[in-house]
Design a protein around this motif. Structure first.
Motif, mmCIF file in Angstrom:
data_model
loop_
_atom_site.group_PDB
_atom_site.id
_atom_site.type_symbol
_atom_site.label_atom_id
_atom_site.label_comp_id
_atom_site.label_asym_id
_atom_site.label_seq_id
_atom_site.Cartn_x
_atom_site.Cartn_y
_atom_site.Cartn_z
ATOM 1 N N VAL A 129 16.926 -38.434 -51.896
ATOM 2 C CA VAL A 129 15.936 -38.426 -50.908
ATOM 3 C C VAL A 129 16.707 -39.149 -49.538
ATOM 4 O O VAL A 129 17.932 -39.555 -49.085
ATOM 5 N N ARG A 130 16.210 -38.513 -48.362
ATOM 6 C CA ARG A 130 16.969 -39.048 -46.796
ATOM 7 C C ARG A 130 15.982 -40.773 -46.903
ATOM 8 O O ARG A 130 15.078 -40.292 -46.450
ATOM 9 N N GLY A 131 16.356 -41.528 -46.042
ATOM 10 C CA GLY A 131 16.316 -42.846 -45.744
ATOM 11 C C GLY A 131 16.626 -42.390 -44.096
ATOM 12 O O GLY A 131 17.881 -41.971 -43.499
ATOM 13 N N LEU A 132 15.563 -42.611 -42.824
ATOM 14 C CA LEU A 132 15.928 -42.636 -41.627
ATOM 15 C C LEU A 132 15.562 -43.946 -41.377
ATOM 16 O O LEU A 132 14.641 -44.830 -41.459
ATOM 17 N N VAL A 133 16.139 -44.240 -40.210
ATOM 18 C CA VAL A 133 16.270 -45.322 -39.353
ATOM 19 C C VAL A 133 15.347 -44.790 -38.068
ATOM 20 O O VAL A 133 15.559 -43.802 -37.368
ATOM 21 N N GLU A 134 14.130 -45.898 -38.207
ATOM 22 C CA GLU A 134 13.088 -45.277 -37.138
ATOM 23 C C GLU A 134 14.017 -44.791 -36.142
ATOM 24 O O GLU A 134 14.799 -45.825 -35.330
ATOM 25 N N ASP A 135 13.847 -44.502 -35.037
ATOM 26 C CA ASP A 135 14.157 -43.266 -33.823
ATOM 27 C C ASP A 135 13.346 -42.646 -33.294
ATOM 28 O O ASP A 135 12.597 -41.222 -33.554
ATOM 29 N N MET A 136 12.822 -43.921 -31.819
ATOM 30 C CA MET A 136 12.430 -43.499 -30.745
ATOM 31 C C MET A 136 12.625 -42.449 -29.964
ATOM 32 O O MET A 136 12.141 -42.064 -28.740
ATOM 33 N N ASP A 137 13.607 -42.424 -29.786
ATOM 34 C CA ASP A 137 15.161 -42.005 -28.480
ATOM 35 C C ASP A 137 15.172 -40.831 -28.378
ATOM 36 O O ASP A 137 16.338 -40.509 -29.196
ATOM 37 N N PRO A 138 14.645 -39.576 -27.719
ATOM 38 C CA PRO A 138 14.688 -38.256 -27.500
ATOM 39 C C PRO A 138 16.288 -38.032 -27.311
ATOM 40 O O PRO A 138 16.763 -39.101 -26.247
#
Length: 577
Positions: free
Chosen positions: A431-440
């Motif tokens: 599964v893929r886990g991502l740290v929330e990234d709001m920067d484009p």
């Protein structure tokens, strides 16, 4: 409430196509749809009944596909048919509107279907049954026995089931779609021309108001159908593997298998395969059902019987609404072991924890006395090098792990490996886990390109400096102030793109711009607009002679100038009588 299932059983015997009930979701949605419509509301809002249309160009022909968005509308159009109108502008700027179907398109009669399809064509058999059979005959509504509303819901379920089978049959066989009056091929086309098509139901408005379907496209060679993505494989038990790939726009799939090192492949499923979306109620049954319910939300899962000790290679390709096949996925390989694996971990959730960490939780499908503990493994992608990220083995009672270094790697792919006292191991699906990234990502720079004499366009731009850039999307327009159209269905990983454009057009310029997309789904702003000029292969419009007068020794000529903007000079020709 009583249920009548004989129709479904009959069709199941005819089909044997969707082994796990590909129409189950649509079947079950019928009752909910009607209940929503019957529920008390101060402002009821009925969705419009319309025809959804799409088209695909093959260079020498254009194929149209359409379908109503409502089961009742489909039943009505089966009685009254469809008509198709084609519209286009000729090279000399004449507008043409042409009726392609002087007689409305109607489903074939049962006799014509039996003449054109063989008895073993199960997809054609489904089409014949849902259009002409009585297996879906209307139920008698007995208000005293079951109640009016309950029986009406049964009627709606049957109608929506019939509709679902019909639409699936049309998706999987182009000849069947022709027979169901849901497909049309236009061969009177010219490459490079733009055509729009209007599909109209000829159902009288006093019976049902069905909005028209419309599609527009340029006649050119078909785009490449990209393969399904994120293919993964695991051993489910001693004699069974599970192959998974991401859900996408394809109607169904074929799975191929090789046992000679990937030299030759054969199809595992003779009929198209599609796994249904799970019912939300499944999650309450058991941890194993909850696990598969979560997987099926995002992936198709295909099970195959294998022999331990043999190395297998698998690949998958999809089928679109026009029955075209996509490219194959990259092959995945597995060599099953000849031992009963240790219990398989089932990842139940993966989430961002305290903004910079990834939290994993899992369960076990069954208690296993051989279980000694777990390793948590991580990789940059599904096919990467898996590395254990826990320093010491987690105890057998562990059901949670937090990756405290996730922010440095922007998350990644995770899997849980169970370890037995005997040394046997089993791993979960990744599964893929991502740290929330709001920067484009930053805006792509350095966009440049060239148009060749054959209409091929090559675009280049600088790589984005960010490490988490998934790829780029390209958009074009014929004028800088027009709305730009994205021409890449998914992000392209390279900083290069090749396009093909028509040259026989009065619009000399074409405009492009590019944006970047990261793994978190953030998009940059578009780059500066790149203006390219097509090679000029279109002659100017011919001027029109208005008058000519001869006097003593001279001829005076007047003409209307050419409307073409790039006229450089006029030449006058004369010949003797």
């Amino acid at each position: 409430m009583k249920r009548t299932c004989h129709s479904i059983i009959i069709l199941g015997m005819l089909l044997n196509i969707w082994s796990n009930g590909s129409v189950l979701a649509q079947y079950q949605s019928g009752a909910q749809m009607l209940q929503n419509q019957l529920s008390i509301s101060e402002e009821p809002r009925d969705p419009p009944v319309r025809i959804h249309a799409t088209a695909r160009s093959y260079g020498d022909s254009i194929v149209l596909r359409w379908a109503p968005n409502d089961a009742a509308a489909w039943i009505q159009t089966n009685h009254f048919g469809y008509q198709i109108i084609k519209r286009y502008v000729t090279p000399d700027s004449a507008y043409v509107s042409e009726l392609l179907t002087p007689e409305p398109l109607m489903p074939w009669s049962l006799e014509l279907m039996m003449e054109h399809f063989t008895p073993d064509d199960t997809i054609a058999a489904v089409a014949a049954e849902v259009i002409h059979g009585d297996g879906f005959a209307a139920l008698y509504i007995d208000d005293e026995q079951d109640g009016f509303v309950e029986n009406l819901i049964q009627q709606t379920e049957l109608q929506n089931t019939r509709f679902a089978f019909a639409m699936q049959a049309a998706e999987l066989n182009p000849k069947v779609a022709d027979a169901m009056a849901l497909r049309f091929t236009d061969t009177d086309v010219e490459k490079g021309m733009i055509y729009s098509y209007l599909i109209q139901a000829t159902t009288p408005n006093n019976l049902m108001d069905i909005q028209n379907g419309m599609t527009i496209l340029r006649c050119e060679l078909p785009d490449t159908l990209w393969p399904p993505s994120e293919t993964d494989i695991r051993q489910a038990d001693k004699n069974r593997i599970e192959l998974a790939w991401s859900r996408d726009e394809y109607s169904a799939y074929y799975v191929e298998r090789s046992t000679d090192g990937g030299q030759t492949f054969r199809r595992v499923n003779s009929n198209p395969y599609y796994s249904t979306m799970p019912d939300p109620e499944w999650e309450s049954y058991s941890p194993l059902v909850e696990f598969y319910s979560g997987v099926l939300q995002h992936y198709h899962v295909f099970s195959d019987t294998i022999t331990p000790g043999v190395t297998y290679h698998y690949r998958v390709h999809g089928i679109n609404a026009f029955s075209d096949l996509s490219l194959f996925t990259d092959t995945v390989r597995i060599t099953p072991i000849d031992l009963k694996p240790i219990g398989i971990p089932l990842i139940t959730s993966v989430s961002t924890y305290e903004d910079t960490q990834v939290r994993l939780t899992w369960s076990m499908s069954e208690e296993d006395p051989d279980l000694a503990g777990f390793h948590i493994e991580k990789a940059e992608d599904r096919d990467g090098n898996w590395t254990a990220i826990n320093d010491t083995r987690l105890p057998a009672s562990a059901r949670e792990y937090i990756d405290t270094e996730a922010y440095e790697t922007n998350g990644g792919f995770y899997r849980i490996v169970s370890i037995g006292h005997s040394g046997k191991t089993s791993s979960s699906l990744s599964v893929r886990g991502l740290v929330e990234d709001m920067d484009p990502p930053s805006v792509p720079e350095g966009l440049t390109g060239i148009v060749y004499a054959d209409g091929i366009v090559e675009l280049f731009w600088d790589h984005s400096p960010e490490d988490d850039v998934l790829g780029y999307r390209v958009a074009y327009a014929n004028q800088a102030d027009h709305e730009f159209t994205v021409i890449t269905p998914r992000a392209v990983s390279e900083n290069y793109y090749q396009d093909t454009i028509p040259l026989e057009t009065l619009s000399r310029q074409i405009y492009y711009k590019v944006l970047a997309e990261d793994y978190s789904g953030n998009f940059s702003d578009f780059s500066d607009v790149l203006k390219l000029t097509r090679p000029d292969i279109v002659p100017p419009v011919t001027p029109l002679v208005i008058n000519a007068i001869q006097d003593a020794g001279n001829v005076h000529i007047w003409w209307s100038p050419s409307p073409s903007k790039d006229v450089f000079v006029y030449r006058i020709f004369r010949k003797q009588e």
